[in-house]
Enzyme design. Structure first.
Site, mmCIF file in Angstrom:
data_model
loop_
_atom_site.group_PDB
_atom_site.id
_atom_site.type_symbol
_atom_site.label_atom_id
_atom_site.label_comp_id
_atom_site.label_asym_id
_atom_site.label_seq_id
_atom_site.Cartn_x
_atom_site.Cartn_y
_atom_site.Cartn_z
ATOM 1 N N ASP A 194 65.134 137.378 46.890
ATOM 2 C CA ASP A 194 65.458 136.554 45.731
ATOM 3 C C ASP A 194 66.522 137.258 44.895
ATOM 4 O OD1 ASP A 194 63.720 134.096 44.109
ATOM 5 O OD2 ASP A 194 65.185 135.266 42.977
ATOM 6 N N ILE A 195 67.482 136.487 44.395
ATOM 7 C CA ILE A 195 68.595 137.049 43.630
ATOM 8 C C ILE A 195 68.137 137.540 42.252
ATOM 9 C CG2 ILE A 195 69.380 134.948 42.440
ATOM 10 C CD1 ILE A 195 72.229 135.638 43.487
ATOM 11 N N ASN A 229 56.433 126.716 44.417
ATOM 12 C CA ASN A 229 56.646 125.880 43.245
ATOM 13 C C ASN A 229 57.067 124.504 43.753
ATOM 14 O OD1 ASN A 229 56.117 128.006 41.487
ATOM 15 N ND2 ASN A 229 58.250 128.677 41.482
ATOM 16 N N GLN A 287 59.791 124.021 40.055
ATOM 17 C CA GLN A 287 60.765 124.156 41.147
ATOM 18 C C GLN A 287 62.175 123.897 40.632
ATOM 19 O OE1 GLN A 287 60.022 121.511 44.449
ATOM 20 N NE2 GLN A 287 61.590 122.453 45.743
ATOM 21 N N HIS A 293 60.721 126.365 49.692
ATOM 22 C CA HIS A 293 60.765 127.811 49.896
ATOM 23 C C HIS A 293 59.437 128.414 49.466
ATOM 24 C CE1 HIS A 293 62.466 126.718 45.977
ATOM 25 N NE2 HIS A 293 61.867 127.799 45.485
HETATM 26 P P1 AMP Z 1 62.037 127.936 42.344
HETATM 27 O O1 AMP Z 1 62.172 128.069 40.850
HETATM 28 O O2 AMP Z 1 60.641 128.042 42.861
HETATM 29 O O3 AMP Z 1 62.749 126.702 42.854
HETATM 30 O O4 AMP Z 1 62.763 129.208 42.954
HETATM 31 C C1 AMP Z 1 64.131 129.292 43.221
HETATM 32 C C2 AMP Z 1 64.437 130.734 43.399
HETATM 33 O O5 AMP Z 1 65.701 130.852 44.034
HETATM 34 C C3 AMP Z 1 64.523 131.532 42.106
HETATM 35 O O6 AMP Z 1 63.559 132.579 42.121
HETATM 36 C C4 AMP Z 1 65.953 132.064 42.105
HETATM 37 O O7 AMP Z 1 66.059 133.363 41.569
HETATM 38 C C5 AMP Z 1 66.310 132.022 43.573
HETATM 39 N N1 AMP Z 1 67.724 131.921 43.890
HETATM 40 C C6 AMP Z 1 68.630 131.069 43.358
HETATM 41 N N2 AMP Z 1 69.832 131.239 43.930
HETATM 42 C C7 AMP Z 1 69.686 132.223 44.860
HETATM 43 C C8 AMP Z 1 70.580 132.852 45.798
HETATM 44 N N3 AMP Z 1 71.880 132.506 45.899
HETATM 45 N N4 AMP Z 1 70.078 133.834 46.572
HETATM 46 C C9 AMP Z 1 68.772 134.193 46.474
HETATM 47 N N5 AMP Z 1 67.891 133.631 45.638
HETATM 48 C C10 AMP Z 1 68.344 132.663 44.832
#
Ligand code: AMP
Ligand code: ZN
Length: 113
Positions: A30-31, A86, A93, A99
């Site tokens: 995760d970023i 989520n 989400q 994911h």
């Molecule tokens: P959610 O809020 O459950 O939809 O989670 C989305 C997740 O994606 C969050 O924890 C973000 O930090 C992560 N995220 C968004 N963009 C990226 C990316 N380019 N690479 C890795 N993780 C990401």
């Protein structure tokens, strides 16, 4: 070109710190990590959320959870971890490609926010 961020990661159009890749799933860090280990595990096929995936392809849903547990083992999370989907707006989400969050490396609290 897909407008879905995670489909673009699957396609290699956006770089990610990948820890696992098969024909069916991709796992990457995760970023914005919320724990010492925070890996996202996604199917290569696009489903908007866990509801859609489980309804359309329950076998894939099972395989995604198995992949998440394999990631946890590879990350050394013998003491336990959390797998989170989520789902939808009330589920918090923000990226609409299903994911699994694999979170570990610290003691988790309950209830979540
Ligand atoms: P959610 O809020 O459950 O939809 O989670 C989305 C997740 O994606 C969050 O924890 C973000 O930090 C992560 N995220 C968004 N963009 C990226 C990316 N380019 N690479 C890795 N993780 C990401
Ligand atoms: Zn997608």
């Amino acid at each position: 070109m897909s407008e879905c961020l995670f489909c673009r990661i699957v396609a290699g159009e956006i770089p990610a710190d990948e820890v696992m890749r098969t024909d069916e799933v991709v796992a990457f860090r995760d970023i914005s990590p919320q724990a010492p280990v925070h890996v996202l595990v996604i199917p290569t096929a696009h489903f908007v959320d866990a509801r859609a995936m489980s309804t359309s392809d329950p076998q894939l849903a099972g395989n995604l959870i198995k992949a998440a547990t394999d990631v946890a083992a590879a990350e050394g999370l013998e003491g336990g971890y959390r797998i989170v989907f989520n789902t939808g707006d009330d589920g918090g989400q923000t990226v609409h490609h299903v994911h699994a969050h694999v979170l570990g490396g610290r003691s988790m609290k309950w209830p979540p926010g």
